[in-house]
Scaffold this active site. Structure first.
Site: not given
Length: 775
Positions: A612-613, A616, A672, A676, A737, A743
């Protein structure tokens, strides 16, 4: 060296939304809003503040006793589960794997299998609603605790972390440890001294208001000039009326720090609360009552106070009307405006900017040629006009109100009770049962979080976890880069640049090294005075201290190793100007990660967080920054157009989801949602690569799940949560988010791997046929 860590803690909710991208909304005390874009922290997030941090644990030893009791019940539960496995409902799933495959029967496997089984709702077809299937049992067993507007895995871990920190602060002697750790204990103990706080009552804040020049609400305003009050409220005490000012890396020159200015000034969490008056009538009435109550507690008389506070509320509504919604601020290139202080003066002449900035950044010498980055030039122009058109008594009331709302939580019980009444309306919370120690742990974390983190890390963090996490990140990065090669919509030049950016991503895991060096840690907090007898003064001292630390950074280059989350935080983030990802020790624990858990769960938990990070760096905002962390074009036009077409699919998909008949904002949540989806794909591909190298894992007992299915269940169960309707509404209008349910559902319904392993038929809710995919 690391002193800016302190400034970033204080500056957190003043930094613009795009500066950090986090796993979950990083929420502050409820109400958290100052109207500015809080960091997308920026939020792991969860609510950390008065009325929200309820724990069943009072000490670490209590936790251990609970675990011992749970172990017995888990064993009993497992035996029942094994017997009933044959009749478990598995509608829509493929045949169970060959039972000849070995099963893991270690204590760790038995415990985690039981926990997973408890959380499942096996009556639900996973192809109809995978969130309910994965979390239905958890939701049934986790009614919302009193005083909470939301309860989730993140809250549960944070509560456990708090209990550990309480034990450390109340039992350590600190004879040989750092002065910073002793300051942390003194700060915590000053917060616990309720009798002393009650004795002082409202006196500390009333004296502060008088020192600044008085308040028209209480009839004590001595006509001190607007600029003088603004400088004190904003520069000295770090409140954020009208705008927020901070020092940070220049997005277009990431190796240098620069003054930055952005919109701010609202107390309620979003402009929507002010402008959508019909839907938020109860909240606005409760907010006005709160304003009046605090005004009278500080010396105002009821009727004149109500009249003047209504004027302040009307003024905030005017501010809300010119505040740009976060969904319209997602193009960093468009909102970045670099200018000199002299040009800023022409843009927004109601503020004497050289005077203000020289005061806020003292003792630095500034000239009107000093460069400034402005985010929202139109807003500042309009706020300048608004200031010029508003009566000075209303401006005084608004400025002091900003100071009051920032500091009132450090006063006596009357102020806390008033806040609780507002929270009940705003977030749907009931009367808080939060013990004082828990509130004080959160306050200490906000103020001396890295010194507190030193204690936490030394007591809890398994150093081997850092090496294991680094290896997982490497595997996930490799899987992401393999996926880049398979993208048919990206041209070769852009693909190569994307690979180079992925290679260059800088990862920081567990904690910053300086917190374990007593001298370096002491240097970080050198100059911050802490007394065990004055909680309110400790708080004021910190505002002054953090302002000086911030100013000290302007003439220095950014420190790549600096953190803006404390080690105990249950979150993770990506910072585009550093092209760096950070995973604090607080999140490197179950259910996200445990050394003795199956790799399927670790990849489905912390592995997806890592993916996820990393993703980004390539979402709709992160993709604008190059591998050095500079905001500049590096995409070929053909690939950029294809990227926008694919993100449009995701915007439309998530925009169709609703919570209590209210739609998710697909544009606001786009970054976000991209992270995800990309994170899940990268983590799953990394898990498959791990299996190719290491062979199949043993299965967990009793679940009837393959390890591939377990990966997706583990991912989903991280997001099990419950929240009030009011809190859900707040999340929809403020959180970048998507709601936790979507999610899971949104991400998995886009995953062909999920569809394959759960055998979801085409046209079923979890396999709609159209898969939105970016990375």
């Amino acid at each position: 060296m690391a002193r800016m860590n302190v400034a970033l803690q204080e500056l957190g909710h003043a930094m613009p939304n795009y500066k950090r991208a986090t796993l979950q909304d990083e929420e502050g005390p409820e109400p958290a809003g100052d109207g500015s874009a809080s960091p997308d922290s920026v939020e792991v997030g969860f609510r950390k503040g008065p009325g929200t941090l309820l724990s069943r644990l009072a000490s670490r030893s209590q936790l251990e006793l609970v675990l011992c009791a749970v172990a017995v019940s888990l064993a009993l539960l497992l035996s029942v589960a094994v017997v009933t496995l044959a009749i478990q409902y598995r509608r829509g799933m493929p045949s169970l794997p060959d039972p000849s495959h070995s099963t893991c029967l270690t204590d760790a496997c038995v415990r985690v299998a039981s926990k997973i089984l408890e959380a499942l709702d096996t009556e639900m077809d996973p192809c109809q609603d995978f969130y309910q299937y994965s979390c239905g049992g958890w939701i049934k067993r986790n009614p919302l605790p009193n005083g909470r507007s939301k309860w989730s895995t993140f809250n549960s871990i944070w509560d456990q972390n708090q209990a550990i920190m309480k034990h450390l602060l109340e039992n350590a002697t600190f004879n040989s440890s750092s002065e910073a750790e002793r300051k942390t204990q003194r700060y915590y103990l000053s917060c616990l001294k309720e009798q002393r706080i009650e004795e002082l009552g409202s006196q500390p804040l009333m004296e502060l208001i008088e020192k600044i020049g008085g308040w028209n609400i209480t009839g004590s305003w001595n006509q001190t000039s607007f600029m003088e009050v603004l400088k004190s409220v904003s520069g000295t005490y770090r409140a954020t009326p009208f705008f927020t000012v901070y020092v940070g890396a220049d997005s277009k020159s990431s190796n240098s720090n620069i003054i930055q200015v952005d919109q701010s000034g609202l107390f309620l969490p979003s402009r929507d609360y002010y402008l959508n008056k019909t839907a938020n009538e109860r909240v606005l009435a409760a907010y006005l009552d709160y304003m009046v109550e605090l005004g009278t507690l500080l010396g105002g008389t009821p009727e004149p106070t109500r009249l003047q506070m209504q004027q302040v509320l009307d003024f905030e509504t005017q501010l809300a009307n010119i505040t740009v919604p976060q969904a319209e601020r997602r193009d960093d290139e468009k909102i970045y405006h670099k200018m000199s202080i002299a040009e800023l003066q022409l843009l927004a002449p109601a503020i004497d900017w050289l005077d203000y900035l020289s005061y806020a950044l003292a003792p630095l010498e500034l000239a009107d040629t000093e460069p400034v980055v402005v985010y929202g030039d139109t807003y500042l122009q309009q706020v300048s006009d608004l200031i010029n058109d508003t009566d000075r008594s209303i401006l005084n009331n608004y400025l002091i109100w900003n100071l009051v709302q920032k500091t009132a939580s450090s006063l006596d019980q009357r102020f806390e009770t008033a806040q609780e009444r507002l929270l009940e309306t705003l977030y749907g919370t009931r009367k808080s049962c939060t013990p004082r120690w828990q509130t004080c742990i959160s306050n200490t974390d906000d103020t001396l979080g890295f010194a507190l983190g030193s204690l936490f890390v030394k007591a809890t963090f398994d150093r081997d976890s850092k090496a294991i996490a680094e290896e997982m990140i490497s595997e996930i990065r490799a899987a992401f880069e393999v996926s880049l090669d398979q993208l048919d919509w990206m041209d070769e030049k852009t693909r190569q640049a994307a690979k180079e950016k992925a290679d260059a991503i800088y990862d920081m895991i567990g904690f910053p090294d300086f917190i374990l060096d007593n001298k370096e840690l002491d240097d970080v907090y050198d100059g911050y005075e802490v007394s065990e007898d004055s909680f309110f003064q400790n708080m004021l001292n910190f505002y002054n201290f953090s302002a000086k630390v911030m100013a000290d950074q302007l003439r220095k280059p950014p420190n790549r190793d600096q953190w803006s989350m404390t080690p105990q935080t249950v979150n993770a983030y990506y910072l585009p100007t550093k092209n760096g990802i950070v995973f604090p020790a607080g999140i490197l624990q179950a259910p996200f990660y445990a050394r003795n858990h199956p790799k399927a769960l670790n990849f489905g938990g912390i592995g997806v967080v890592m993916g996820h990070e990393l993703t980004h760096a390539f979402d709709d905002q992160g993709r604008e920054y190059d591998k050095e962390g500079n905001l500049r074009p590096w995409w070929q036009n053909s690939s950029l157009e294809a990227f926008k077409n694919r993100t449009a699919c995701m915007t439309e998909q998530y925009g169709r989801y609703t919570v209590h008949s209210e739609k998710v904002n697909g544009r606001q949540t786009l970054g976000e949602n991209i992270a995800d989806n990309g994170g899940l794909k990268a983590a799953y591909n990394a898990y498959k690569s791990w299996l190719q190298k290491n062979g199949e894992e043993k299965r967990l007992p009793a679940l009837g799940l393959t390890n591939h299915q377990l990966f997706f269940v583990g991912f989903a169960q991280v997001w099990c949560s419950v929240r009030t309707p009011e809190s859900s509404h707040e999340g929809l209008v403020t959180d970048p988010h998507s709601p936790d349910k979507y999610r899971v559902i949104g991400t998995l319904s886009n995953s062909r791997d999920f569809v394959e392993h759960f055998g979801c038929p085409l046209g079923s809710p979890m396999n709609p046929g159209k898969h939105c995919e970016v990375w």
